[in-house]
Design a protein around this motif. Structure first.
Motif, mmCIF file in Angstrom:
data_model
loop_
_atom_site.group_PDB
_atom_site.id
_atom_site.type_symbol
_atom_site.label_atom_id
_atom_site.label_comp_id
_atom_site.label_asym_id
_atom_site.label_seq_id
_atom_site.Cartn_x
_atom_site.Cartn_y
_atom_site.Cartn_z
ATOM 1 N N TYR A 165 7.421 3.014 3.703
ATOM 2 C CA TYR A 165 8.289 4.037 3.105
ATOM 3 C C TYR A 165 9.622 3.454 2.651
ATOM 4 C CZ TYR A 165 4.885 7.070 5.365
ATOM 5 O OH TYR A 165 3.715 7.670 5.764
ATOM 6 N N LEU A 166 10.018 2.329 3.248
ATOM 7 C CA LEU A 166 11.268 1.675 2.862
ATOM 8 C C LEU A 166 11.086 0.637 1.769
ATOM 9 C CD1 LEU A 166 12.751 1.107 6.436
ATOM 10 C CD2 LEU A 166 13.469 2.842 4.784
ATOM 11 N N SER A 167 9.854 0.132 1.604
ATOM 12 C CA SER A 167 9.615 -0.964 0.660
ATOM 13 C C SER A 167 8.974 -0.511 -0.644
ATOM 14 C CB SER A 167 8.700 -2.019 1.300
ATOM 15 O OG SER A 167 9.249 -2.517 2.489
ATOM 16 N N LEU A 168 8.196 0.562 -0.601
ATOM 17 C CA LEU A 168 7.390 0.983 -1.747
ATOM 18 C C LEU A 168 7.895 2.310 -2.297
ATOM 19 C CD1 LEU A 168 3.926 0.197 -0.102
ATOM 20 C CD2 LEU A 168 5.261 -1.297 -1.609
ATOM 21 N N CYS A 169 7.477 2.633 -3.516
ATOM 22 C CA CYS A 169 7.829 3.937 -4.080
ATOM 23 C C CYS A 169 6.695 4.421 -4.977
ATOM 24 C CB CYS A 169 9.142 3.898 -4.847
ATOM 25 S SG CYS A 169 9.160 2.821 -6.281
ATOM 26 N N ALA A 170 6.581 5.745 -5.070
ATOM 27 C CA ALA A 170 5.455 6.373 -5.760
ATOM 28 C C ALA A 170 5.376 5.958 -7.223
ATOM 29 C CB ALA A 170 5.570 7.896 -5.647
ATOM 30 N N GLU A 171 6.527 5.819 -7.873
ATOM 31 C CA GLU A 171 6.542 5.529 -9.303
ATOM 32 C C GLU A 171 5.885 4.184 -9.645
ATOM 33 O OE1 GLU A 171 10.573 7.588 -8.439
ATOM 34 O OE2 GLU A 171 9.111 6.331 -7.401
ATOM 35 N N SER A 172 5.811 3.272 -8.662
ATOM 36 C CA SER A 172 5.299 1.932 -8.929
ATOM 37 C C SER A 172 3.847 1.734 -8.523
ATOM 38 C CB SER A 172 6.168 0.900 -8.181
ATOM 39 O OG SER A 172 7.520 0.993 -8.597
ATOM 40 N N ILE A 173 3.185 2.779 -8.047
ATOM 41 C CA ILE A 173 1.808 2.638 -7.583
ATOM 42 C C ILE A 173 0.851 2.792 -8.765
ATOM 43 C CG2 ILE A 173 0.002 3.592 -6.089
ATOM 44 C CD1 ILE A 173 2.223 4.445 -4.164
ATOM 45 N N PRO A 174 0.068 1.775 -9.079
ATOM 46 C CA PRO A 174 -0.826 1.848 -10.240
ATOM 47 C C PRO A 174 -1.979 2.827 -10.012
ATOM 48 C CG PRO A 174 -0.465 -0.433 -9.535
ATOM 49 C CD PRO A 174 0.025 0.450 -8.442
ATOM 50 N N ALA A 175 -2.570 3.276 -11.084
ATOM 51 C CA ALA A 175 -3.760 4.119 -10.996
ATOM 52 C C ALA A 175 -4.872 3.371 -10.269
ATOM 53 C CB ALA A 175 -4.227 4.537 -12.384
ATOM 54 N N GLY A 176 -5.552 4.070 -9.358
ATOM 55 C CA GLY A 176 -6.681 3.493 -8.651
ATOM 56 C C GLY A 176 -6.333 2.515 -7.558
ATOM 57 N N ALA A 177 -5.062 2.266 -7.301
ATOM 58 C CA ALA A 177 -4.644 1.272 -6.301
ATOM 59 C C ALA A 177 -4.600 1.926 -4.918
ATOM 60 C CB ALA A 177 -3.291 0.673 -6.677
ATOM 61 N N THR A 178 -5.776 2.206 -4.404
ATOM 62 C CA THR A 178 -5.877 2.979 -3.166
ATOM 63 C C THR A 178 -5.413 2.218 -1.928
ATOM 64 O OG1 THR A 178 -8.194 2.319 -3.088
ATOM 65 C CG2 THR A 178 -7.705 4.496 -4.005
ATOM 66 N N GLN A 179 -5.132 0.921 -2.052
ATOM 67 C CA GLN A 179 -4.558 0.187 -0.930
ATOM 68 C C GLN A 179 -3.164 0.712 -0.573
ATOM 69 O OE1 GLN A 179 -5.178 -1.029 -3.940
ATOM 70 N NE2 GLN A 179 -3.826 -2.726 -4.524
ATOM 71 N N PHE A 180 -2.581 1.522 -1.462
ATOM 72 C CA PHE A 180 -1.267 2.113 -1.208
ATOM 73 C C PHE A 180 -1.356 3.463 -0.496
ATOM 74 C CE2 PHE A 180 -0.353 -0.888 -4.571
ATOM 75 C CZ PHE A 180 0.952 -1.297 -4.369
ATOM 76 N N LYS A 181 -2.548 3.977 -0.258
ATOM 77 C CA LYS A 181 -2.659 5.314 0.323
ATOM 78 C C LYS A 181 -2.356 5.292 1.819
ATOM 79 C CE LYS A 181 -5.586 9.286 1.255
ATOM 80 N NZ LYS A 181 -6.901 9.959 1.122
ATOM 81 N N CYS A 182 -1.512 6.231 2.236
ATOM 82 C CA CYS A 182 -1.240 6.454 3.646
ATOM 83 C C CYS A 182 -0.796 7.904 3.804
ATOM 84 C CB CYS A 182 -0.163 5.504 4.169
ATOM 85 S SG CYS A 182 1.401 5.612 3.267
ATOM 86 N N CYS A 183 -0.798 8.373 5.048
ATOM 87 C CA CYS A 183 -0.406 9.756 5.322
ATOM 88 C C CYS A 183 0.621 9.775 6.454
ATOM 89 C CB CYS A 183 -1.625 10.581 5.727
ATOM 90 S SG CYS A 183 -2.878 10.722 4.450
ATOM 91 N N PRO A 184 1.784 10.426 6.215
ATOM 92 C CA PRO A 184 2.247 11.055 4.987
ATOM 93 C C PRO A 184 2.328 10.041 3.845
ATOM 94 C CG PRO A 184 3.699 11.591 6.842
ATOM 95 C CD PRO A 184 2.776 10.511 7.300
ATOM 96 N N PRO A 185 2.450 10.530 2.623
ATOM 97 C CA PRO A 185 2.396 9.620 1.479
ATOM 98 C C PRO A 185 3.702 8.883 1.220
ATOM 99 C CG PRO A 185 2.694 11.869 0.715
ATOM 100 C CD PRO A 185 2.533 11.947 2.211
#
Length: 459
Positions: free
Chosen positions: A269-289
């Motif tokens: 949550y501190l390193s990544l952001c939603a705007e930079s996640i490519p389509a289909g890149a499900t390695q970025f999925k976590c919950c909460p998002p």
């Protein structure tokens, strides 16, 4: 000095002592820090095994109190051998294992004993264990506290696995009554179901579709429930993996009203952001998002101001097929990110740019995490009497995440990313368990059974 050997002293020109970095020699005896001397006060002797690390920084080892190891039952996802080697490679000297996604989950005294048997002689770093609260197991909680669990984890929403169901209001009150007066802590996956505001029919390969299905209000409403329970029962409560900055005001108000409530966030949550996640890149999925960049900056501000108490990995691996990379469907992919090995450099890569100091790293990744799980005074500090758990690292050195991943399953959103802060060596209770890409031949970690705590400890 060979891997697996006991170190009598560690010398460095940069030892972090309190909020100061200065030359020092750390003397170790029987796995504990005995004394810390100035360079000029150390004469040494022929029998003293000194590890001289030059200008590398020496700090307390990281205490990662949110790790899903998944053994027994889902060892193909991760096991103690691989998880704790990855931890050692990342300067993590203590992990605390979550009660799921192993089969069986750690929700009874018998299951806890089974977990201990499975983990025996497989851990390269020291390992403590969380128990779990599920419907109907409230009478198991006190026996598990007496047996040494660090506390308990529960869900207010479907956990993702059938064997660890979430709690109803009735279950929550029953658990809180059992925990009153124990000094133990209840950890909450703080999301709850809310009425959808619109039809969720977007493209499942677009991250925005998944993000819209887990809005901030799910965390807000769950944390409202936790704050109310915490104030009512005065049981220590802890919010795991806060992703949204919106509930922070609610958390502050509860604390001001006297709630013994703490909160963590994670490296993703501190390193990544939603705007930079490519389509289909499900390695970025976590919950909460993972949420937007503006939200991320609010989390950083809350860390700086002391409103978030600690940062953890929430290492939640799975086999690659469960990430659904072939279809890129975020709605069907397993939600979890692997980062146990890279927590320290992930944090430092971003934190150093925002004015955080090395003493902040220790406070957020070692000291407060140790305190949460009842290991204060033993783990997370550099002082006489503490376990000699040390990380030797170079904060200025860059490296790329590639073939050097030691988690069992290598899929990660950080593959190919260049990070700042390379771990050179890891010492657990005075024993050299990792150095420059190599590990000791046999696991030297031990189980940490936390003594029951009668008095509440607040950070």
């Amino acid at each position: 000095m060979k891997l697996g050997e006991t170190v009598s002293a560690v010398r460095s020109n940069r030892v972090l002592l309190g909020d100061q970095v200065r030359p020092a020699v750390i003397l170790i005896q029987d796995g504990k820090i005995q004394r810390i001397l100035k360079h000029t006060d150390f004469s040494g002797d022929a029998a003293c095994e000194v590890l001289d690390v030059g200008d590398s920084v020496v700090m307390p080892g990281v205490v990662d109190c949110h790790v899903h190891v998944n053994e027994p039952g889902r060892t193909s996802w991760e096991g103690f051998w691989t998880a704790t080697r990855a931890a050692a490679a990342g300067g993590v000297t203590t992990i605390v294992d979550m009660p799921l996604n192993s089969i069986p989950p750690t929700t009874t005294l018998g299951h806890f004993h089974e977990k201990l048997r499975e983990a025996a002689e497989k851990c390269f770093v020291d390992t403590a264990f969380w128990g779990g609260v599920v419907p109907g197991n409230q009478l198991e909680l006190r026996p598990m506290i007496q047996a040494g669990v660090a506390g308990f984890k529960c869900f207010l929403i479907h956990s993702g696995v059938e064997e660890f169901p979430h709690l109803t209001d009735c279950d929550l009150h029953a658990a809180m009554r059992q925990l009153q007066g124990t000094g133990s802590v209840l950890l909450f996956h703080a999301e709850t179901e809310v009425q959808p505001t619109s039809e969720q029919n977007g493209d499942p390969t677009h991250y925005s579709t998944f993000l819209q299905s887990r809005p901030d209000v799910m965390e807000m409403e769950a944390i409202r429930t936790v704050a109310r329970l915490c104030l009512q029962y005065r049981v220590r409560c802890h919010i795991v993996h806060l992703s949204s900055a919106e509930p922070l005001k609610l958390i502050q108000e509860a604390r001001q009203a006297g709630a013994p409530l703490t909160v963590e966030t994670t490296h993703h949550y501190l390193s990544l952001c939603a705007e930079s996640i490519p389509a289909g890149a499900t390695q970025f999925k976590c919950c909460p998002p993972i949420r937007g960049s503006a939200n991320r900056e609010k989390l950083w501000l809350a860390l700086k101001e002391g409103h978030i108490d600690m940062v953890v990995s929430d290492h939640s691996p799975c086999t690659p097929d469960l990430k659904k990379l072939d279809s890129g469907d975020f709605t069907q992919a397993w939600g979890g990110i692997s980062s146990l090995q890279f927590g320290l450099p992930l944090f430092w890569s971003s934190a150093s740019k925002r004015g955080f100091k090395l003493c902040d790293v220790v406070r957020l990744l070692s000291q407060n995490t140790a305190q949460l799980c009842g290991l204060q005074g033993q783990k997370g500090g550099l002082a006489p009497g503490y376990d000699a758990d040390l990380v030797v690292w170079d904060p200025e050195r860059q490296f790329e995440v590639k073939a050097n991943v030691h988690h069992k399953n290598k899929l990660s959103p950080y593959l190919g990313v260049t990070l700042l802060g390379a771990v050179r060596a890891t010492i657990v209770r005075g024993q050299l368990v990792y150095r420059e890409g190599s590990f000791c031949a046999e696991p030297l970690g031990k189980h940490l059974l936390v003594p029951p705590r009668r008095n509440q400890v607040q950070l």
